[in-house]
Each structure stands twice: as structure tokens, then as C-alpha cells.
Design a protein around this motif. Structure first.
Motif, PDB file in Angstrom:
ATOM      1  N   ASP A  55       0.816  -1.217   0.000  1.00  0.00           N
ATOM      2  CA  ASP A  55       0.000   0.000   0.000  1.00  0.00           C
ATOM      3  C   ASP A  55       0.849   1.266   0.000  1.00  0.00           C
ATOM      4  OD1 ASP A  55      -2.434  -1.362  -0.124  1.00  0.00           O
ATOM      5  OD2 ASP A  55      -2.521  -1.585   2.043  1.00  0.00           O
ATOM      6  N   GLU A  75      -1.262 -17.161  -3.533  1.00  0.00           N
ATOM      7  CA  GLU A  75      -1.986 -16.467  -2.458  1.00  0.00           C
ATOM      8  C   GLU A  75      -1.681 -14.972  -2.475  1.00  0.00           C
ATOM      9  OE1 GLU A  75      -2.176 -19.765   1.070  1.00  0.00           O
ATOM     10  OE2 GLU A  75      -0.178 -19.036   0.495  1.00  0.00           O
ATOM     11  N   ARG A  78      -3.513 -13.334  -5.445  1.00  0.00           N
ATOM     12  CA  ARG A  78      -4.949 -13.164  -5.175  1.00  0.00           C
ATOM     13  C   ARG A  78      -5.186 -11.968  -4.245  1.00  0.00           C
ATOM     14  NH1 ARG A  78      -4.956 -18.835  -5.734  1.00  0.00           N
ATOM     15  NH2 ARG A  78      -4.503 -19.190  -3.532  1.00  0.00           N
ATOM     16  N   ASP A  79      -4.334 -11.827  -3.233  1.00  0.00           N
ATOM     17  CA  ASP A  79      -4.457 -10.687  -2.314  1.00  0.00           C
ATOM     18  C   ASP A  79      -4.214  -9.368  -3.055  1.00  0.00           C
ATOM     19  OD1 ASP A  79      -3.452  -8.584  -0.364  1.00  0.00           O
ATOM     20  OD2 ASP A  79      -4.032 -10.143   1.060  1.00  0.00           O
ATOM     21  N   ARG A  81      -4.727  -8.605  -6.104  1.00  0.00           N
ATOM     22  CA  ARG A  81      -5.848  -8.269  -6.991  1.00  0.00           C
ATOM     23  C   ARG A  81      -7.057  -7.711  -6.237  1.00  0.00           C
ATOM     24  NH1 ARG A  81      -3.273  -6.968 -11.152  1.00  0.00           N
ATOM     25  NH2 ARG A  81      -2.682  -8.616 -12.599  1.00  0.00           N
ATOM     26  N   THR A  82      -7.091  -7.864  -4.909  1.00  0.00           N
ATOM     27  CA  THR A  82      -8.203  -7.313  -4.125  1.00  0.00           C
ATOM     28  C   THR A  82      -7.934  -5.887  -3.654  1.00  0.00           C
ATOM     29  OG1 THR A  82      -7.408  -8.095  -1.961  1.00  0.00           O
ATOM     30  CG2 THR A  82      -8.773  -9.626  -3.262  1.00  0.00           C
ATOM     31  N   ARG A  83      -6.713  -5.422  -3.792  1.00  0.00           N
ATOM     32  CA  ARG A  83      -6.327  -4.092  -3.298  1.00  0.00           C
ATOM     33  C   ARG A  83      -6.443  -3.057  -4.410  1.00  0.00           C
ATOM     34  NH1 ARG A  83      -1.836  -4.633   1.119  1.00  0.00           N
ATOM     35  NH2 ARG A  83      -2.221  -6.757   1.848  1.00  0.00           N
ATOM     36  N   ASP A  84      -6.985  -1.908  -4.073  1.00  0.00           N
ATOM     37  CA  ASP A  84      -7.113  -0.839  -5.067  1.00  0.00           C
ATOM     38  C   ASP A  84      -5.767  -0.476  -5.682  1.00  0.00           C
ATOM     39  OD1 ASP A  84      -9.851  -0.636  -4.777  1.00  0.00           O
ATOM     40  OD2 ASP A  84      -9.750   1.018  -3.341  1.00  0.00           O
ATOM     41  N   THR A  86      -3.121  -2.228  -6.281  1.00  0.00           N
ATOM     42  CA  THR A  86      -2.464  -3.208  -7.161  1.00  0.00           C
ATOM     43  C   THR A  86      -3.431  -4.000  -8.035  1.00  0.00           C
ATOM     44  OG1 THR A  86      -2.435  -4.734  -5.284  1.00  0.00           O
ATOM     45  CG2 THR A  86      -0.381  -3.556  -5.780  1.00  0.00           C
ATOM     46  N   LYS A  87      -4.709  -3.650  -8.023  1.00  0.00           N
ATOM     47  CA  LYS A  87      -5.652  -4.455  -8.806  1.00  0.00           C
ATOM     48  C   LYS A  87      -5.373  -4.389 -10.305  1.00  0.00           C
ATOM     49  CE  LYS A  87      -9.360  -1.055  -8.735  1.00  0.00           C
ATOM     50  NZ  LYS A  87     -10.654  -0.780  -8.134  1.00  0.00           N
ATOM     51  N   SER A  88      -4.732  -3.327 -10.776  1.00  0.00           N
ATOM     52  CA  SER A  88      -4.406  -3.246 -12.202  1.00  0.00           C
ATOM     53  C   SER A  88      -2.895  -3.308 -12.469  1.00  0.00           C
ATOM     54  CB  SER A  88      -4.999  -1.982 -12.812  1.00  0.00           C
ATOM     55  OG  SER A  88      -4.428  -0.843 -12.214  1.00  0.00           O
ATOM     56  N   GLY A 110      -4.648 -14.505 -10.860  1.00  0.00           N
ATOM     57  CA  GLY A 110      -4.618 -13.111 -11.290  1.00  0.00           C
ATOM     58  C   GLY A 110      -3.334 -12.661 -11.959  1.00  0.00           C
TER      59      GLY A 110
END
Length: 135
Positions: A55, A75, A78-79, A81-84, A86-88, A110
Motif C-alpha cells: 500500500d 496467495e 490473489r491478495d 488483486r483485491t487491493r485498489d 495493485t488491482k491493475s 490473477g
């Protein structure tokens, strides 16, 4: 194309790169190569440590080993990809696991790319250039 031809500079880079590999020597060597291209690189050697700093660092590229202590690369991906933040991000699996089932697991987790060790630095450089020259 190689690290001396300026290809990344021509593509609007450098980028913030998070490199996660439990092999200290391999991570150090890759980090030095990435830094020669001007990238800002952070190196972590396990999944929990990598996630703890994501973050704050906001990596645009994550090069991630699959076989990590603490939690595996699937794992971690996957984590991420759930964070704003690092999702892209561009997620690159850099691993010794090369079976079709491993590639499918990487895709499902992901990852954008699945590169099998040993991999040339040019292959990594090309993946990064391709991602950001389209932006």
C-alpha cells in the motif's frame, strides 16, 4: 533489445517494481538489472513482507516467485488483486513451476504472465514494455 539500448526509456518508463523471491542472490541480481533501466525496485523475500509494504509503495509491476515462505505466490497474487493500489498492476509469475496446471493456477490467481526459470532478462523487459507501451 537489451538493457543498454534504452528501450524502456522510449516507452515512457521507468516504473515502480516489487520483486518477491526467496532466493536472495537471484533477487539481488534481478533488482540490479531492473535498476539499470531506471526502475525503482523494492525487494522482498516472502509473501507477508511483500504484502505489508504494497500500500505504501504502490508497485506498477510485481515480479513474484510462486514457491515462497509464509504464503505462496498464488496467495499473494490473489491478495494483490483485491487491493485498489495493485488491482491493475502488471503481475508476472517468475517460477520454476512450468506445468500446464501451474500456468492455469497462475492465471486463476490473477497473474498477467507466467515465466519459467531460468528466464532471460530480455523476456521480462519485453513483458514490461508491452504492458506500458499500450497505455
Amino acid at each position: 533489445m537489451n538493457i543498454t539500448d534504452g528501450a524502456l526509456g522510449d516507452s515512457g518508463l521507468p516504473r515502480r517494481v516489487l520483486l518477491v523471491d526467496d532466493s536472495v542472490d537471484a533477487a539481488e541480481a534481478m533488482s540490479m538489472l531492473l535498476e539499470t533501466l531506471g526502475h525503482e525496485v523494492r525487494v522482498m523475500h516472502d509473501g507477508p513482507s511483500a504484502l505489508a509494504m504494497v500500500d505504501e509503495f504502490a508497485p506498477e509491476v510485481v515480479i513474484l516467485d510462486i514457491g515462497l515462505p509464509g504464503m505462496n505466490g498464488f496467495e499473494v497474487a490473489r491478495d494483490l488483486r483485491t487491493r485498489d493500489v495493485t488491482k491493475s498492476a502488471l503481475l508476472i509469475a517468475l517460477t520454476g513451476y512450468g506445468a500446464d496446471s501451474d500456468r492455469q493456477k497462475a492465471h486463476d490467481a490473477g497473474f498477467d504472465h507466467h515465466l519459467v526459470k531460468p528466464v532471460s532478462f530480455t523476456a521480462i523487459e519485453t513483458v514490461i514494455i508491452d504492458k506500458f507501451s499500450q497505455a
